[in-house]
Design a protein around this motif. Structure first.
Motif, PDB file in Angstrom:
ATOM      1  N   ASN A   1      -6.080 -12.365 -12.153  1.00 48.04           N
ATOM      2  CA  ASN A   1      -5.979 -11.746 -10.829  1.00 48.04           C
ATOM      3  C   ASN A   1      -4.530 -11.583 -10.393  1.00 48.04           C
ATOM      4  O   ASN A   1      -4.135 -10.539  -9.878  1.00 48.04           O
ATOM      5  CB  ASN A   1      -6.719 -12.602  -9.790  1.00 48.04           C
ATOM      6  CG  ASN A   1      -8.226 -12.446  -9.865  1.00 48.04           C
ATOM      7  OD1 ASN A   1      -8.737 -11.645 -10.638  1.00 48.04           O
ATOM      8  ND2 ASN A   1      -8.940 -13.219  -9.075  1.00 48.04           N
TER       9      ASN A   1
ATOM     10  N   CYS B   1     -12.646  -8.515  -8.960  1.00 46.34           N
ATOM     11  CA  CYS B   1     -11.801  -9.701  -9.140  1.00 46.34           C
ATOM     12  C   CYS B   1     -12.173 -10.789  -8.145  1.00 46.34           C
ATOM     13  O   CYS B   1     -12.135 -11.984  -8.476  1.00 46.34           O
ATOM     14  CB  CYS B   1     -10.322  -9.322  -8.993  1.00 46.34           C
ATOM     15  SG  CYS B   1      -9.646  -8.434 -10.413  1.00 46.34           S
TER      16      CYS B   1
ATOM     17  N   TRP C   1     -11.593 -18.760  -3.805  1.00 43.95           N
ATOM     18  CA  TRP C   1     -11.624 -20.214  -4.074  1.00 43.95           C
ATOM     19  C   TRP C   1     -12.486 -20.945  -3.045  1.00 43.95           C
ATOM     20  O   TRP C   1     -13.464 -21.591  -3.421  1.00 43.95           O
ATOM     21  CB  TRP C   1     -10.209 -20.796  -4.117  1.00 43.95           C
ATOM     22  CG  TRP C   1     -10.229 -22.293  -4.275  1.00 43.95           C
ATOM     23  CD1 TRP C   1     -10.431 -23.220  -3.281  1.00 43.95           C
ATOM     24  CD2 TRP C   1     -10.100 -23.047  -5.481  1.00 43.95           C
ATOM     25  NE1 TRP C   1     -10.421 -24.498  -3.792  1.00 43.95           N
ATOM     26  CE2 TRP C   1     -10.223 -24.423  -5.147  1.00 43.95           C
ATOM     27  CE3 TRP C   1      -9.878 -22.690  -6.814  1.00 43.95           C
ATOM     28  CZ2 TRP C   1     -10.134 -25.438  -6.091  1.00 43.95           C
ATOM     29  CZ3 TRP C   1      -9.787 -23.710  -7.762  1.00 43.95           C
ATOM     30  CH2 TRP C   1      -9.910 -25.061  -7.403  1.00 43.95           C
TER      31      TRP C   1
ATOM     32  N   TRP D   1     -13.605 -14.441  -9.240  1.00 43.13           N
ATOM     33  CA  TRP D   1     -12.974 -15.683  -8.827  1.00 43.13           C
ATOM     34  C   TRP D   1     -13.972 -16.603  -8.122  1.00 43.13           C
ATOM     35  O   TRP D   1     -13.977 -17.806  -8.332  1.00 43.13           O
ATOM     36  CB  TRP D   1     -11.787 -15.369  -7.929  1.00 43.13           C
ATOM     37  CG  TRP D   1     -10.930 -16.537  -7.554  1.00 43.13           C
ATOM     38  CD1 TRP D   1     -10.379 -16.781  -6.338  1.00 43.13           C
ATOM     39  CD2 TRP D   1     -10.485 -17.618  -8.393  1.00 43.13           C
ATOM     40  NE1 TRP D   1      -9.639 -17.932  -6.364  1.00 43.13           N
ATOM     41  CE2 TRP D   1      -9.691 -18.463  -7.616  1.00 43.13           C
ATOM     42  CE3 TRP D   1     -10.693 -17.936  -9.736  1.00 43.13           C
ATOM     43  CZ2 TRP D   1      -9.105 -19.630  -8.116  1.00 43.13           C
ATOM     44  CZ3 TRP D   1     -10.109 -19.097 -10.236  1.00 43.13           C
ATOM     45  CH2 TRP D   1      -9.327 -19.918  -9.433  1.00 43.13           C
TER      46      TRP D   1
ATOM     47  N   GLU E   1      -9.072 -17.676 -14.538  1.00 42.04           N
ATOM     48  CA  GLU E   1      -9.355 -16.315 -14.079  1.00 42.04           C
ATOM     49  C   GLU E   1      -8.365 -15.870 -13.027  1.00 42.04           C
ATOM     50  O   GLU E   1      -7.997 -14.695 -12.947  1.00 42.04           O
ATOM     51  CB  GLU E   1     -10.791 -16.240 -13.543  1.00 42.04           C
ATOM     52  CG  GLU E   1     -11.297 -14.819 -13.302  1.00 42.04           C
ATOM     53  CD  GLU E   1     -10.830 -14.227 -11.996  1.00 42.04           C
ATOM     54  OE1 GLU E   1     -10.687 -12.983 -11.920  1.00 42.04           O
ATOM     55  OE2 GLU E   1     -10.590 -14.994 -11.037  1.00 42.04           O
ATOM     56  N   GLU E   2      -7.889 -16.802 -12.202  1.00 39.99           N
ATOM     57  CA  GLU E   2      -6.947 -16.428 -11.163  1.00 39.99           C
ATOM     58  C   GLU E   2      -5.605 -15.977 -11.741  1.00 39.99           C
ATOM     59  O   GLU E   2      -4.854 -15.262 -11.068  1.00 39.99           O
ATOM     60  CB  GLU E   2      -6.753 -17.562 -10.169  1.00 39.99           C
ATOM     61  CG  GLU E   2      -6.096 -18.807 -10.728  1.00 39.99           C
ATOM     62  CD  GLU E   2      -5.906 -19.881  -9.658  1.00 39.99           C
ATOM     63  OE1 GLU E   2      -5.933 -19.529  -8.464  1.00 39.99           O
ATOM     64  OE2 GLU E   2      -5.751 -21.056 -10.028  1.00 39.99           O
TER      65      GLU E   2
ATOM     66  N   GLN F   1      -8.036 -13.881  -3.392  1.00 40.63           N
ATOM     67  CA  GLN F   1      -7.804 -15.284  -3.731  1.00 40.63           C
ATOM     68  C   GLN F   1      -8.637 -16.199  -2.857  1.00 40.63           C
ATOM     69  O   GLN F   1      -8.893 -17.348  -3.215  1.00 40.63           O
ATOM     70  CB  GLN F   1      -6.312 -15.606  -3.593  1.00 40.63           C
ATOM     71  CG  GLN F   1      -5.914 -16.988  -4.048  1.00 40.63           C
ATOM     72  CD  GLN F   1      -6.193 -17.244  -5.520  1.00 40.63           C
ATOM     73  OE1 GLN F   1      -6.304 -16.304  -6.293  1.00 40.63           O
ATOM     74  NE2 GLN F   1      -6.320 -18.497  -5.898  1.00 40.63           N
TER      75      GLN F   1
END
Length: 446
Positions: free
Chosen positions: A135, A32, A160, A36, A131-132, A157
């Motif tokens: 997640n 994931c 990004w 991201w 996509e987040e 996360q």
């Protein structure tokens, strides 16, 4: 729904009873995170290279921002489908679909012949941008028993700023060699590789339980459905298919609305300070394009620290409070950056701090969103708020473009659209649901 019974796991355990092991959590987290990073790489690559693309097509700065604004309309329309994909197809399958869609958007960008084709193609980056959302839903369910899960999510996360860092860094290295078109082809290849990796992940036991509850109800086994729902802490309503209206029930209406508005206004700031960061630095502060790329690299490195910090802080003072405080601080810092001197010693650290407080709180925000909606509408609820991002991008870029067309200088255009949006988003976030450490609703602030 019978496919759940006909396709047991290799160990013979039903999918909804699979134990989520630390090894499984690590595998899902790594994939994931990479997904991201690659998604952000493609999404921010367009904004990073927009000055170069505009020069190639002979656009003015105002025309380039207008193209970006219109493209966000298509991004919004594509992103609308993501919530349904997550809640109907499953968390893992949704991840695969979104990465394939992002690969198509990136690859075909290199073939764009002008404004119209570029707008249509970039619309499909709505998949990679979303996509987040996967997640937020997927990892919330996989981290159910984990300690410090907010901190763990913040590391994922944090893709990004890492993705933006890769975008700026590779742009600086590859642009003189392969040009802007082939830079997007590289992004497409990376997305395809991630889709292959995602196809080998396990499905969330929570989603499998929701499917089995629905199957049992349909088969008339109401008692069995209630028992399984209780075992997995599934809320009332998990036994039927859900839709858009289910996130606007009396209990959720205010929360969904304010959360959506928080995303909407915050993306004014994202558009101005992150996606169009090179343009703002060049036009508002007199930074050269080459130096702007370097600033983006350094600022996004600091931004990653911001994700980890806000994820850690969210475990301690609640995620909601972390987001509100972070965005308020970001508004103050961005205002100081734009009004302060244009010397590198001031602009560089202040821009880095702007991204620290602008993007860092998303580590707490995305995980908070997964907690704040019931499991059976987790995908829909999270996505309804998240799709406001491209609308905020449209509005933010539109306000910026309008001000530039009216010959307002970039400095004040960025203050109105970027700093203003950041501060308003913090106020909207303050009115959302308050969630305790266990992910349960405690109060609704009036």
């Amino acid at each position: 729904m019978s496919s759940l019974r006909s396709n047991p796991t290799p160990s013979g355990v039903e999918p909804w009873n699979v134990k989520v092991t630390p090894q499984m959590v690590r595998k899902v987290s790594i994939v994931c995170f990479i997904a991201w990073v690659v998604s952000v790489y493609d999404f921010t690559l367009f904004g990073t290279l927009l000055p170069v693309i505009a020069e190639d097509f002979g656009w003015t700065t105002a025309e380039a921002t207008a193209v970006n604004t219109i493209a966000h309309v298509g991004i919004f329309l594509v992103a609308l489908a993501v919530g349904t994909i997550i809640d109907r197809m499953g968390r893992k399958n949704a991840l695969v679909v979104l990465m394939l869609g992002g690969a198509a958007a990136a690859g075909f960008t290199g073939l764009a012949a002008g404004a119209v084709s570029l707008i249509i193609i970039r619309s499909f980056s709505g998949f990679s941008m979303s996509e987040e959302v996967v997640n937020a839903v997927y990892l919330n369910e996989m981290y159910k028993e984990a300690k410090n899960r907010g901190l763990m999510y913040s590391l994922v996360q944090g893709g990004w700023p890492v993705g933006a860092l890769v975008s700026a860094g590779l742009s600086a290295l590859l642009l003189p060699i392969i040009g802007w078109r082939w830079s997007f082809v590289v992004a497409a290849v990376l997305a395809l590789l991630v889709a292959l990796m995602a196809s080998r992940l396990p499905e969330s036991p929570t989603f499998a339980a929701i499917q089995e509850v629905q199957r049992r109800r349909a088969a008339g086994d109401v008692e069995g459905a209630h028992r399984l729902a209780a075992e997995h802490d599934l809320e009332e309503g998990s036994h039927h298919k859900t839709g858009f209206k289910d996130v606007f029930t009396p209990e959720l209406r205010k929360h969904t609305t304010l959360l959506a508005l928080a995303w909407f206004f915050n993306w004014f700031a994202i558009q101005v300070f992150s996606v169009l960061g090179t343009t703002v630095l060049v036009e508002a502060k007199g930074v050269t394009f080459e130096n702007a790329l370097i600033v983006l690299v350094l600022a996004n490195a600091v931004g990653f620290v911001g994700y980890v910090f806000h994820g850690w802080l969210g475990d301690r003072i609640t995620r909601k409070r972390t987001v509100v405080m972070g965005w308020l601080a970001g508004g103050i810092v961005s205002l100081a950056m734009l009004l302060g001197p244009g010397t590198p010693w001031f602009v560089f650290p202040m821009y880095a701090l702007t991204l620290f407080f602008l993007t860092g709180p998303y580590a707490a925000l995305l995980f908070y969103m997964g907690e704040s909606f019931p499991a059976h509408v987790r995908g829909m609820g999270t996505n309804v708020a998240h799709v406001m991002a491209p609308l905020g991008g449209i509005a933010g870029s539109g306000v910026l473009s309008l001000l530039l067309f009216l010959e307002v200088d970039m400095q004040w255009a960025a203050i109105v659209s970027g700093t203003g949006g950041l501060l308003v988003s913090a106020l909207c976030m303050a009115g959302t649901r308050t969630i305790d450490d266990a992910g349960k609703k405690t109060t609704v602030i009036a």
